[in-house]
Write a protein that holds these residues in place. Structure first.
Motif, mmCIF file in Angstrom:
data_model
loop_
_atom_site.group_PDB
_atom_site.id
_atom_site.type_symbol
_atom_site.label_atom_id
_atom_site.label_comp_id
_atom_site.label_asym_id
_atom_site.label_seq_id
_atom_site.Cartn_x
_atom_site.Cartn_y
_atom_site.Cartn_z
ATOM 1 N N ARG A 56 -31.787 7.237 -42.121
ATOM 2 C CA ARG A 56 -32.415 7.823 -40.930
ATOM 3 C C ARG A 56 -31.723 9.122 -40.505
ATOM 4 O O ARG A 56 -32.372 10.078 -40.101
ATOM 5 N N LYS A 57 -30.391 9.155 -40.625
ATOM 6 C CA LYS A 57 -29.618 10.345 -40.238
ATOM 7 C C LYS A 57 -29.642 11.438 -41.304
ATOM 8 O O LYS A 57 -29.142 12.532 -41.081
ATOM 9 N N ASP B 172 -29.824 1.702 -43.533
ATOM 10 C CA ASP B 172 -30.963 2.226 -42.767
ATOM 11 C C ASP B 172 -30.541 3.395 -41.874
ATOM 12 O O ASP B 172 -31.231 4.407 -41.798
ATOM 13 N N ARG B 173 -29.397 3.261 -41.237
ATOM 14 C CA ARG B 173 -28.923 4.348 -40.367
ATOM 15 C C ARG B 173 -28.561 5.588 -41.182
ATOM 16 O O ARG B 173 -28.894 6.708 -40.788
ATOM 17 N N ASP C 178 -28.308 -2.644 -42.198
ATOM 18 C CA ASP C 178 -28.366 -1.790 -41.001
ATOM 19 C C ASP C 178 -27.659 -0.460 -41.251
ATOM 20 O O ASP C 178 -28.146 0.597 -40.832
#
Length: 145
Positions: A51-52, A47-48, A44
């Motif tokens: 994404r950021k 992934d963050r 997680d």
């Protein structure tokens, strides 16, 4: 971590389920979750970060010591599509061997941490689960007999 950051690497230190410092419920969320939900916390976080825009999906590495070393091995074994590289610094990879060979003075302290969170190798069902988690880090039972 400062060494890596000093050399231009983005460094993310994840407080995965089971970490201390966030209350009892957060610690308890890691019980029985080695290579499970504890690993999901790491995925997680990656992934963050991607994404950021903090990380390049194709250039993410994982590094850790002790449990973090084990998590590094699990990362490249279970999710090689997420981690391009791993560094295991003194990680525990064969849980049964580790738990059976700790010094006698340490064994009473295993009850409230390792036996609770990972399992007790003297219980055949828990021993099997410990071997399965060790295989996730690349070990086989026959290699440790």
């Amino acid at each position: 971590m400062r060494l890596l950051a000093n050399r231009g690497y983005a460094v993310l230190q994840v407080n995965f389920r089971g970490s201390t410092g966030y209350g009892k419920a957060f610690v308890k969320a890691g019980i029985g979750e080695l290579a499970g939900k504890m690993h999901d916390s790491l995925i997680d976080a990656v992934d963050r970060a991607v994404r950021k825009g903090y990380a390049d999906r194709d250039r993410v590495a994982i590094f850790g010591g002790s449990y973090g070393g084990y998590a590094s091995l699990v990362g490249v074994t279970f999710t090689p599509d997420v981690f391009a590289a791993a560094v295991d610094f003194c990680g525990i990879s064969a849980f049964v061997t580790f738990l059976r060979t700790v010094p006698e003075f340490v064994k009473p302290h295993l009850i409230n941490n390792w036996y609770l969170h990972a399992g007790d190798p003297s219980d055949p069902e828990q021993e099997a689960k410990l071997w399965a988690r060790s295989r996730s880090a690349g070990w086989t039972r026959s290699a440790h007999r």
